[in-house]
Design a protein around this motif. Structure first.
Motif, PDB file in Angstrom:
ATOM      1  N   GLN A 114       3.163  47.907  20.991  1.00 46.23           N
ATOM      2  CA  GLN A 114       4.283  48.083  20.136  1.00 46.23           C
ATOM      3  C   GLN A 114       3.988  47.168  18.641  1.00 46.23           C
ATOM      4  O   GLN A 114       4.343  47.360  17.626  1.00 46.23           O
ATOM      5  CB  GLN A 114       5.397  47.637  20.846  1.00 46.23           C
ATOM      6  CG  GLN A 114       5.792  48.533  21.857  1.00 46.23           C
ATOM      7  CD  GLN A 114       5.008  48.365  23.162  1.00 46.23           C
ATOM      8  OE1 GLN A 114       4.137  47.396  23.262  1.00 46.23           O
ATOM      9  NE2 GLN A 114       5.152  49.287  24.043  1.00 46.23           N
ATOM     10  N   GLY A 115       3.502  45.774  19.087  1.00 44.22           N
ATOM     11  CA  GLY A 115       3.292  45.010  17.833  1.00 44.22           C
ATOM     12  C   GLY A 115       2.086  45.531  16.866  1.00 44.22           C
ATOM     13  O   GLY A 115       2.237  45.539  15.745  1.00 44.22           O
ATOM     14  N   TYR A 116       1.147  46.169  17.413  1.00 44.53           N
ATOM     15  CA  TYR A 116       0.235  46.759  16.593  1.00 44.53           C
ATOM     16  C   TYR A 116       0.724  47.980  15.749  1.00 44.53           C
ATOM     17  O   TYR A 116       0.494  48.025  14.659  1.00 44.53           O
ATOM     18  CB  TYR A 116      -1.096  47.372  17.496  1.00 44.53           C
ATOM     19  CG  TYR A 116      -2.341  47.806  16.671  1.00 44.53           C
ATOM     20  CD1 TYR A 116      -3.188  46.966  16.285  1.00 44.53           C
ATOM     21  CD2 TYR A 116      -2.218  49.117  16.159  1.00 44.53           C
ATOM     22  CE1 TYR A 116      -4.327  47.426  15.660  1.00 44.53           C
ATOM     23  CE2 TYR A 116      -3.382  49.614  15.626  1.00 44.53           C
ATOM     24  CZ  TYR A 116      -4.269  48.714  15.279  1.00 44.53           C
ATOM     25  OH  TYR A 116      -5.508  49.100  14.422  1.00 44.53           O
ATOM     26  N   ALA A 117       1.504  48.678  16.440  1.00 44.80           N
ATOM     27  CA  ALA A 117       2.263  49.960  15.712  1.00 44.80           C
ATOM     28  C   ALA A 117       3.028  49.462  14.738  1.00 44.80           C
ATOM     29  O   ALA A 117       3.178  49.702  13.344  1.00 44.80           O
ATOM     30  CB  ALA A 117       3.112  50.634  16.683  1.00 44.80           C
ATOM     31  N   ILE A 163       0.696  36.535  18.854  1.00 44.33           N
ATOM     32  CA  ILE A 163       0.889  35.635  17.556  1.00 44.33           C
ATOM     33  C   ILE A 163       1.621  36.210  16.335  1.00 44.33           C
ATOM     34  O   ILE A 163       2.577  35.610  15.826  1.00 44.33           O
ATOM     35  CB  ILE A 163      -0.292  34.756  17.011  1.00 44.33           C
ATOM     36  CG1 ILE A 163      -0.976  33.926  18.125  1.00 44.33           C
ATOM     37  CG2 ILE A 163       0.030  34.266  15.708  1.00 44.33           C
ATOM     38  CD1 ILE A 163      -2.312  33.486  17.659  1.00 44.33           C
ATOM     39  N   ASP A 164       1.378  37.339  16.222  1.00 45.29           N
ATOM     40  CA  ASP A 164       2.094  38.247  15.024  1.00 45.29           C
ATOM     41  C   ASP A 164       3.362  38.986  15.347  1.00 45.29           C
ATOM     42  O   ASP A 164       3.748  39.338  14.495  1.00 45.29           O
ATOM     43  CB  ASP A 164       0.756  39.333  14.569  1.00 45.29           C
ATOM     44  CG  ASP A 164      -0.413  38.491  13.905  1.00 45.29           C
ATOM     45  OD1 ASP A 164      -0.249  37.522  13.331  1.00 45.29           O
ATOM     46  OD2 ASP A 164      -1.353  39.293  13.967  1.00 45.29           O
ATOM     47  N   GLU A 165       3.589  38.850  16.626  1.00 45.18           N
ATOM     48  CA  GLU A 165       4.795  39.622  17.155  1.00 45.18           C
ATOM     49  C   GLU A 165       5.733  38.802  17.628  1.00 45.18           C
ATOM     50  O   GLU A 165       6.965  39.326  17.810  1.00 45.18           O
ATOM     51  CB  GLU A 165       4.206  40.888  17.987  1.00 45.18           C
ATOM     52  CG  GLU A 165       3.503  40.405  19.343  1.00 45.18           C
ATOM     53  CD  GLU A 165       2.973  41.605  19.999  1.00 45.18           C
ATOM     54  OE1 GLU A 165       3.693  42.735  20.007  1.00 45.18           O
ATOM     55  OE2 GLU A 165       2.289  41.444  20.786  1.00 45.18           O
ATOM     56  N   ALA A 166       5.383  37.527  18.105  1.00 41.91           N
ATOM     57  CA  ALA A 166       6.414  36.715  18.983  1.00 41.91           C
ATOM     58  C   ALA A 166       7.357  36.345  17.862  1.00 41.91           C
ATOM     59  O   ALA A 166       7.233  35.811  17.000  1.00 41.91           O
ATOM     60  CB  ALA A 166       5.729  35.637  19.432  1.00 41.91           C
ATOM     61  N   THR A 180      10.925  33.872  18.250  1.00 40.69           N
ATOM     62  CA  THR A 180      11.400  32.601  19.263  1.00 40.69           C
ATOM     63  C   THR A 180      12.782  32.907  19.355  1.00 40.69           C
ATOM     64  O   THR A 180      13.778  32.705  20.364  1.00 40.69           O
ATOM     65  CB  THR A 180      11.034  31.245  18.919  1.00 40.69           C
ATOM     66  OG1 THR A 180      11.484  31.222  17.434  1.00 40.69           O
ATOM     67  CG2 THR A 180       9.597  30.879  18.971  1.00 40.69           C
ATOM     68  N   SER A 181      13.524  33.652  18.241  1.00 40.28           N
ATOM     69  CA  SER A 181      14.918  33.943  18.289  1.00 40.28           C
ATOM     70  C   SER A 181      15.118  34.943  19.436  1.00 40.28           C
ATOM     71  O   SER A 181      16.354  34.934  19.906  1.00 40.28           O
ATOM     72  CB  SER A 181      15.524  34.059  17.037  1.00 40.28           C
ATOM     73  OG  SER A 181      15.123  35.455  16.581  1.00 40.28           O
ATOM     74  N   GLN A 182      14.268  35.537  19.667  1.00 42.50           N
ATOM     75  CA  GLN A 182      14.510  36.807  20.793  1.00 42.50           C
ATOM     76  C   GLN A 182      13.747  36.241  22.074  1.00 42.50           C
ATOM     77  O   GLN A 182      13.617  37.233  22.922  1.00 42.50           O
ATOM     78  CB  GLN A 182      13.827  37.985  20.144  1.00 42.50           C
ATOM     79  CG  GLN A 182      13.943  38.664  18.932  1.00 42.50           C
ATOM     80  CD  GLN A 182      15.847  39.190  19.042  1.00 42.50           C
ATOM     81  OE1 GLN A 182      15.959  39.923  19.916  1.00 42.50           O
ATOM     82  NE2 GLN A 182      16.370  38.886  17.959  1.00 42.50           N
ATOM     83  N   GLY A 183      13.758  35.048  22.277  1.00 39.89           N
ATOM     84  CA  GLY A 183      13.029  34.909  23.729  1.00 39.89           C
ATOM     85  C   GLY A 183      11.548  34.900  23.767  1.00 39.89           C
ATOM     86  O   GLY A 183      10.995  35.196  25.017  1.00 39.89           O
ATOM     87  N   GLN A 184      10.877  34.997  22.892  1.00 37.07           N
ATOM     88  CA  GLN A 184       9.476  35.525  22.694  1.00 37.07           C
ATOM     89  C   GLN A 184       8.563  34.330  22.333  1.00 37.07           C
ATOM     90  O   GLN A 184       9.173  33.627  21.287  1.00 37.07           O
ATOM     91  CB  GLN A 184       9.129  36.893  21.777  1.00 37.07           C
ATOM     92  CG  GLN A 184       9.982  38.001  22.299  1.00 37.07           C
ATOM     93  CD  GLN A 184       9.860  38.979  21.210  1.00 37.07           C
ATOM     94  OE1 GLN A 184       9.397  39.091  20.147  1.00 37.07           O
ATOM     95  NE2 GLN A 184      10.102  40.402  21.508  1.00 37.07           N
ATOM     96  N   VAL A 185       7.616  34.039  22.960  1.00 36.32           N
ATOM     97  CA  VAL A 185       6.455  33.029  22.501  1.00 36.32           C
ATOM     98  C   VAL A 185       5.109  33.487  22.489  1.00 36.32           C
ATOM     99  O   VAL A 185       4.891  34.444  23.177  1.00 36.32           O
ATOM    100  CB  VAL A 185       6.690  31.734  23.658  1.00 36.32           C
ATOM    101  CG1 VAL A 185       8.102  31.185  23.544  1.00 36.32           C
ATOM    102  CG2 VAL A 185       6.116  32.384  24.881  1.00 36.32           C
ATOM    103  N   SER A 186       4.554  32.903  21.477  1.00 37.02           N
ATOM    104  CA  SER A 186       2.972  33.369  21.262  1.00 37.02           C
ATOM    105  C   SER A 186       2.160  33.024  22.500  1.00 37.02           C
ATOM    106  O   SER A 186       2.518  31.874  23.140  1.00 37.02           O
ATOM    107  CB  SER A 186       2.627  32.720  20.199  1.00 37.02           C
ATOM    108  OG  SER A 186       1.214  32.756  20.036  1.00 37.02           O
ATOM    109  N   TRP A 187       1.176  33.713  22.943  1.00 36.00           N
ATOM    110  CA  TRP A 187       0.474  33.591  24.108  1.00 36.00           C
ATOM    111  C   TRP A 187      -0.238  31.901  23.853  1.00 36.00           C
ATOM    112  O   TRP A 187      -0.791  31.364  24.779  1.00 36.00           O
ATOM    113  CB  TRP A 187      -0.427  34.657  24.414  1.00 36.00           C
ATOM    114  CG  TRP A 187      -1.638  34.804  23.324  1.00 36.00           C
ATOM    115  CD1 TRP A 187      -1.563  35.445  22.339  1.00 36.00           C
ATOM    116  CD2 TRP A 187      -2.978  34.252  23.425  1.00 36.00           C
ATOM    117  NE1 TRP A 187      -2.749  35.364  21.547  1.00 36.00           N
ATOM    118  CE2 TRP A 187      -3.558  34.603  22.250  1.00 36.00           C
ATOM    119  CE3 TRP A 187      -3.692  33.300  24.203  1.00 36.00           C
ATOM    120  CZ2 TRP A 187      -4.940  34.261  21.786  1.00 36.00           C
ATOM    121  CZ3 TRP A 187      -4.865  32.828  23.664  1.00 36.00           C
ATOM    122  CH2 TRP A 187      -5.497  33.375  22.474  1.00 36.00           C
TER     123      TRP A 187
END
Length: 185
Positions: free
Chosen positions: A34-37, A134-137, A139-146
């Motif tokens: 999804q991030g790639y798309a 890194i390019d899709e995380a 933080t405001s959505q509760g997502q963190v980079s690997w």
């Protein structure tokens, strides 16, 4: 020196904006399908729609005569540089992207890329984070980079494990309560 005689640099190493950090040295650019798309759609939009529209405005503004005081021309040229910089950035990132589908781990209790992990820290605070590229995380959505410290601490752990998380305030302990992945098709 007069501003008209200074050259603006158009550095290839620009990251295209402050929202996307550089990749770690020697690291891979893991990304979900999804991030790639999403990045690919942004690249195609810039190349097929935005850039041609700005080129048209710059061409029209240049045909109006004096370019030194022509706001449409000056702004258009600046916007073209921004678009070209972002196109270069996205092209480079997509070329080195390693697409990893987290759905292959559906049902697993071990933390891998793409997992949504619920944990409680030693202060009793419960949180859920999704580990993404890194390019899709966001933080405001509760997502963190690997590559984030919390993600690095959680990766490879299992439900029930306690993992140490080094912080500026000292070492914290995180207990993993739940691991979820997107459902496989």
């Amino acid at each position: 020196m007069n501003k008209a005689f200074t050259k603006e640099t158009d550095n290839d190493d620009d990251d295209g904006g402050p929202a996307l950090p550089p990749l770690p040295a020697g690291g891979k650019n893991y990304i979900t399908p999804q991030g790639y798309a999403h990045l690919r759609a942004e690249l195609l939009h810039l190349m097929d729609e935005e850039r041609p529209r700005v080129v048209e405005v710059v061409h029209w503004a240049a045909s109006n005569g004096d370019r030194s005081e022509n706001g449409d021309y000056l702004y258009g040229k600046k916007r073209l540089r921004e678009i070209d910089r972002r196109i270069r950035f996205l092209t480079k990132r997509l070329e080195i992207a390693e697409v990893v589908d987290p759905r292959v781990h559906a049902g697993s209790e071990q933390v891998f890329f793409g997992a949504t992990v619920t944990y409680v820290d030693d202060l009793g605070e419960q949180r859920s984070v999704t580990i993404l590229g890194i390019d899709e995380a966001d933080t405001s959505q509760g997502q963190v980079s690997w590559v984030a410290p919390v993600a690095r601490a959680l990766l490879k752990a299992r439900v029930g494990d306690e993992v140490p998380l080094p912080t500026p305030a000292g070492l914290r302990q995180l207990e993993i309560l739940d691991v979820r992945y997107p459902a496989a098709d």
